[in-house]
Design a protein around this motif. Structure first.
Motif, PDB file in Angstrom:
ATOM      1  N   VAL A 154      -0.934 -41.222 -16.212  1.00 23.23           N
ATOM      2  CA  VAL A 154      -0.976 -42.626 -15.798  1.00 23.23           C
ATOM      3  C   VAL A 154       0.424 -43.225 -15.775  1.00 23.23           C
ATOM      4  N   ALA A 155       0.655 -44.083 -14.798  1.00 23.39           N
ATOM      5  CA  ALA A 155       1.928 -44.798 -14.714  1.00 23.39           C
ATOM      6  C   ALA A 155       1.979 -45.953 -15.708  1.00 23.39           C
ATOM      7  N   ARG A 156       0.787 -46.464 -16.020  1.00 27.54           N
ATOM      8  CA  ARG A 156       0.737 -47.585 -16.963  1.00 27.54           C
ATOM      9  C   ARG A 156      -0.677 -47.710 -17.498  1.00 27.54           C
ATOM     10  N   ALA A 157      -0.804 -47.951 -18.793  1.00 29.45           N
ATOM     11  CA  ALA A 157      -2.087 -48.238 -19.427  1.00 29.45           C
ATOM     12  C   ALA A 157      -1.983 -49.610 -20.080  1.00 29.45           C
ATOM     13  N   GLY A 158      -3.115 -50.292 -20.177  1.00 30.15           N
ATOM     14  CA  GLY A 158      -3.093 -51.646 -20.734  1.00 30.15           C
ATOM     15  C   GLY A 158      -4.251 -51.904 -21.660  1.00 30.15           C
ATOM     16  N   LEU A 159      -3.978 -52.651 -22.733  1.00 33.85           N
ATOM     17  CA  LEU A 159      -5.018 -53.110 -23.651  1.00 33.85           C
ATOM     18  C   LEU A 159      -4.751 -54.557 -24.006  1.00 33.85           C
ATOM     19  N   GLU A 160      -5.791 -55.245 -24.465  1.00 34.64           N
ATOM     20  CA  GLU A 160      -5.673 -56.656 -24.819  1.00 34.64           C
ATOM     21  C   GLU A 160      -5.172 -56.818 -26.256  1.00 34.64           C
ATOM     22  N   VAL A 164       2.256 -47.766 -22.254  1.00 32.37           N
ATOM     23  CA  VAL A 164       1.203 -48.739 -22.511  1.00 32.37           C
ATOM     24  C   VAL A 164       1.798 -50.137 -22.638  1.00 32.37           C
ATOM     25  N   ILE A 165       1.060 -51.123 -22.157  1.00 32.79           N
ATOM     26  CA  ILE A 165       1.448 -52.525 -22.329  1.00 32.79           C
ATOM     27  C   ILE A 165       0.326 -53.251 -23.065  1.00 32.79           C
ATOM     28  N   CYS A 166       0.700 -54.301 -23.769  1.00 36.54           N
ATOM     29  CA  CYS A 166      -0.274 -55.140 -24.463  1.00 36.54           C
ATOM     30  C   CYS A 166      -0.349 -56.460 -23.712  1.00 36.54           C
ATOM     31  N   MET A 167      -1.574 -56.848 -23.301  1.00 31.32           N
ATOM     32  CA  MET A 167      -1.767 -58.031 -22.467  1.00 31.32           C
ATOM     33  C   MET A 167      -2.301 -59.201 -23.276  1.00 31.32           C
ATOM     34  N   ASP A 168      -1.886 -60.393 -22.918  1.00 37.43           N
ATOM     35  CA  ASP A 168      -2.411 -61.604 -23.542  1.00 37.43           C
ATOM     36  C   ASP A 168      -3.916 -61.684 -23.289  1.00 37.43           C
ATOM     37  N   ALA A 169      -4.697 -61.764 -24.366  1.00 37.38           N
ATOM     38  CA  ALA A 169      -6.162 -61.749 -24.238  1.00 37.38           C
ATOM     39  C   ALA A 169      -6.679 -62.942 -23.443  1.00 37.38           C
ATOM     40  N   ARG A 170      -6.000 -64.088 -23.532  1.00 40.92           N
ATOM     41  CA  ARG A 170      -6.450 -65.267 -22.784  1.00 40.92           C
ATOM     42  C   ARG A 170      -6.301 -65.045 -21.287  1.00 40.92           C
ATOM     43  N   HIS A 171      -5.181 -64.438 -20.882  1.00 45.32           N
ATOM     44  CA  HIS A 171      -4.976 -64.156 -19.454  1.00 45.32           C
ATOM     45  C   HIS A 171      -5.993 -63.142 -18.956  1.00 45.32           C
ATOM     46  N   ALA A 172      -6.193 -62.079 -19.746  1.00 44.25           N
ATOM     47  CA  ALA A 172      -7.147 -61.055 -19.334  1.00 44.25           C
ATOM     48  C   ALA A 172      -8.556 -61.622 -19.256  1.00 44.25           C
ATOM     49  N   ASN A 173      -8.911 -62.462 -20.217  1.00 39.07           N
ATOM     50  CA  ASN A 173     -10.251 -63.038 -20.224  1.00 39.07           C
ATOM     51  C   ASN A 173     -10.490 -63.923 -19.004  1.00 39.07           C
ATOM     52  N   ALA A 174      -9.445 -64.607 -18.535  1.00 38.39           N
ATOM     53  CA  ALA A 174      -9.584 -65.454 -17.358  1.00 38.39           C
ATOM     54  C   ALA A 174      -9.998 -64.630 -16.137  1.00 38.39           C
ATOM     55  N   ALA A 175      -9.485 -63.412 -16.046  1.00 41.62           N
ATOM     56  CA  ALA A 175      -9.847 -62.543 -14.919  1.00 41.62           C
ATOM     57  C   ALA A 175     -11.203 -61.881 -15.144  1.00 41.62           C
ATOM     58  N   LEU A 176     -11.433 -61.417 -16.357  1.00 46.68           N
ATOM     59  CA  LEU A 176     -12.679 -60.711 -16.642  1.00 46.68           C
ATOM     60  C   LEU A 176     -13.890 -61.625 -16.595  1.00 46.68           C
ATOM     61  N   SER A 177     -13.670 -62.924 -16.805  1.00 46.11           N
ATOM     62  CA  SER A 177     -14.797 -63.859 -16.799  1.00 46.11           C
ATOM     63  C   SER A 177     -15.440 -63.985 -15.418  1.00 46.11           C
ATOM     64  N   ILE A 199      -6.239 -55.161 -13.509  1.00 45.09           N
ATOM     65  CA  ILE A 199      -5.179 -56.084 -13.928  1.00 45.09           C
ATOM     66  C   ILE A 199      -3.870 -55.330 -14.130  1.00 45.09           C
ATOM     67  N   VAL A 200      -3.942 -54.177 -14.797  1.00 44.22           N
ATOM     68  CA  VAL A 200      -2.747 -53.365 -15.029  1.00 44.22           C
ATOM     69  C   VAL A 200      -2.154 -52.892 -13.703  1.00 44.22           C
ATOM     70  N   ARG A 201      -3.021 -52.502 -12.778  1.00 43.29           N
ATOM     71  CA  ARG A 201      -2.557 -52.003 -11.465  1.00 43.29           C
ATOM     72  C   ARG A 201      -1.812 -53.082 -10.694  1.00 43.29           C
ATOM     73  N   THR A 202      -2.361 -54.296 -10.670  1.00 41.04           N
ATOM     74  CA  THR A 202      -1.755 -55.378  -9.888  1.00 41.04           C
ATOM     75  C   THR A 202      -0.595 -56.048 -10.605  1.00 41.04           C
ATOM     76  N   GLY A 203      -0.530 -55.860 -11.921  1.00 37.19           N
ATOM     77  CA  GLY A 203       0.535 -56.516 -12.685  1.00 37.19           C
ATOM     78  C   GLY A 203       0.254 -57.970 -12.980  1.00 37.19           C
ATOM     79  N   TRP A 204      -0.995 -58.418 -12.703  1.00 39.04           N
ATOM     80  CA  TRP A 204      -1.348 -59.819 -12.963  1.00 39.04           C
ATOM     81  C   TRP A 204      -1.724 -59.982 -14.433  1.00 39.04           C
ATOM     82  N   CYS A 205      -0.718 -59.983 -15.255  1.00 44.63           N
ATOM     83  CA  CYS A 205      -0.962 -60.140 -16.681  1.00 44.63           C
ATOM     84  C   CYS A 205       0.329 -60.564 -17.368  1.00 44.63           C
ATOM     85  N   LYS A 206       0.165 -61.188 -18.501  1.00 46.28           N
ATOM     86  CA  LYS A 206       1.308 -61.586 -19.309  1.00 46.28           C
ATOM     87  C   LYS A 206       1.480 -60.569 -20.436  1.00 46.28           C
ATOM     88  N   ARG A 207       2.592 -59.878 -20.420  1.00 51.23           N
ATOM     89  CA  ARG A 207       2.841 -58.890 -21.461  1.00 51.23           C
ATOM     90  C   ARG A 207       3.163 -59.585 -22.782  1.00 51.23           C
TER      91      ARG A 207
END
Length: 342
Positions: free
Chosen positions: A47-53, A72-85, A102-110
């Motif tokens: 993988v080029a990038r993996a992500g967790l909240e 691996v990157i760690c994503m802000d749970a609030r940002h991720a939740n906004a998309a997952l909702s 989210i990890v693929r598009t880069g739409w997240c706050k590290r």
């Protein structure tokens, strides 16, 4: 072709979804929640990038996956939740798929994952704060129990323990049960004080051994707890391009709502670390009310207090202290007592 992994973590298992650079799902996995098992599950896909909240296990997993050379990157749970909702059904499998996109598009706050020494210092300060709160609760319980029976604790020379001993010796003869209750609460308080003293010694030891903490303690009102908490919370001053961002990071700047012709400025956001925010507020209070030496920072705070009251002034000075501490850490300069800081 590049692959991206989304990791939806729970205490026992972690749901894994692998997608390609076009967003097509390549594989789904379940792995035991541990860095080695997760790294083994995604290793064949390179993988080029993996992500967790962000969540309680994210620090351990992030460090372990990095050690296993997983990007691996760690994503802000609030940002991720906004998309997952937006998903119609919330399941671990769907969450992993959403995180992968989210990890693929880069739409997240590290999120910056702090170092092990920073987490150790934060755990020390949090444990001490909890014990101090328990001590206060015990003292309030003692006062409340005695007040029920008409005994006013009050204040006496010699402190809380001296007054409690006087009450046990002279005012509880008619109630053996309350004497037992009071003695039990006092013994618990003594034990808590002993543990607080041990942690205080450790705080002083860490502060003496850290040159940055000693440097920040030269700021008026800032003691070992505030300085150590600031260093442990910020961890890396290079995270902020401007020192002014430190105040916003700690939730000490006002909320702003602006839309069209509407512009509203609210109360402070109170985002970020609550312990450090309270510590800076206490440091601001000490600077404004206890520090005798005049300084530009104190004069600035007193002018605000004259216009808007001391509470608002303490919040403003707390924010300014965060900015000053970050600037001193970054540049290595001493506090400029006479230069205007407004």
């Amino acid at each position: 072709m590049k692959h991206y992994a989304g990791l939806d973590v729970s205490q026992q298992t972690t749901s894994i979804c692998i997608v390609d650079e076009d967003g097509r799902m390549v594989a789904e996995r379940k792995a035991v929640t541990c860095p080695q098992a997760i790294a083994t599950a995604i290793e064949p896909f390179h993988v080029a990038r993996a992500g967790l909240e962000t969540e309680p296990l994210s620090v351990w997993l992030w460090n372990g996956l990095n050690a296993a050379r997983v990007p691996v990157i760690c994503m802000d749970a609030r940002h991720a939740n906004a998309a997952l909702s937006m998903m119609p059904a919330k399941t671990d499998r769907n969450d992993a798929a959403g995180l992968a996109q989210i990890v693929r598009t880069g739409w997240c706050k590290r999120v910056h994952v702090k170092s092990a020494p920073s987490h150790e210092a934060r755990a020390l300060l949090a444990a001490r704060s909890q014990l101090v709160q328990i001590r206060c609760d015990l003292e309030n319980e003692i006062r409340g129990v005695l007040r029920t029976f008409g005994i006013i604790f009050g204040k006496r020379i010699g402190g809380f323990s001296k007054r409690a001993e006087e009450i046990v010796a002279g005012e509880l003869d008619a109630s053996p049960t309350i004497r037992i209750v009071l003695e039990a609460l006092m013994k618990a308080r003594v034990d808590i004080l002993a543990q607080v003293a041990i942690l205080d010694g450790k705080v002083r030891s860490l502060s003496r051994g850290n040159g940055i903490v000693r440097h920040l303690m030269t700021v008026p009102g800032v003691g070992a707890i505030t300085a150590l908490g600031f260093v442990a919370t910020i961890d890396d001053p290079a995270r902020f391009r401007r020192s002014a961002s430190a105040g916003a990071y700690l939730g000490l700047t006002p909320k702003i709502y602006a839309s069209g012709e509407t512009m509203k400025v609210g109360r402070i956001s109170r985002r970020g670390d609550d312990f450090l925010r309270r510590s800076l507020y206490e440091a601001a209070n000490a600077l404004l009310t206890r520090v005798a030496r005049p300084s530009a920072l104190k004069a600035w705070g007193l002018r605000i207090a004259k216009r808007g009251g001391f509470k608002r002034a303490k919040v403003a000075v707390a924010r300014k202290l965060a900015v000053v501490l970050h600037a001193m850490w970054t540049t290595g300069e001493e506090l400029r007592w006479s230069t205007s800081t407004s």
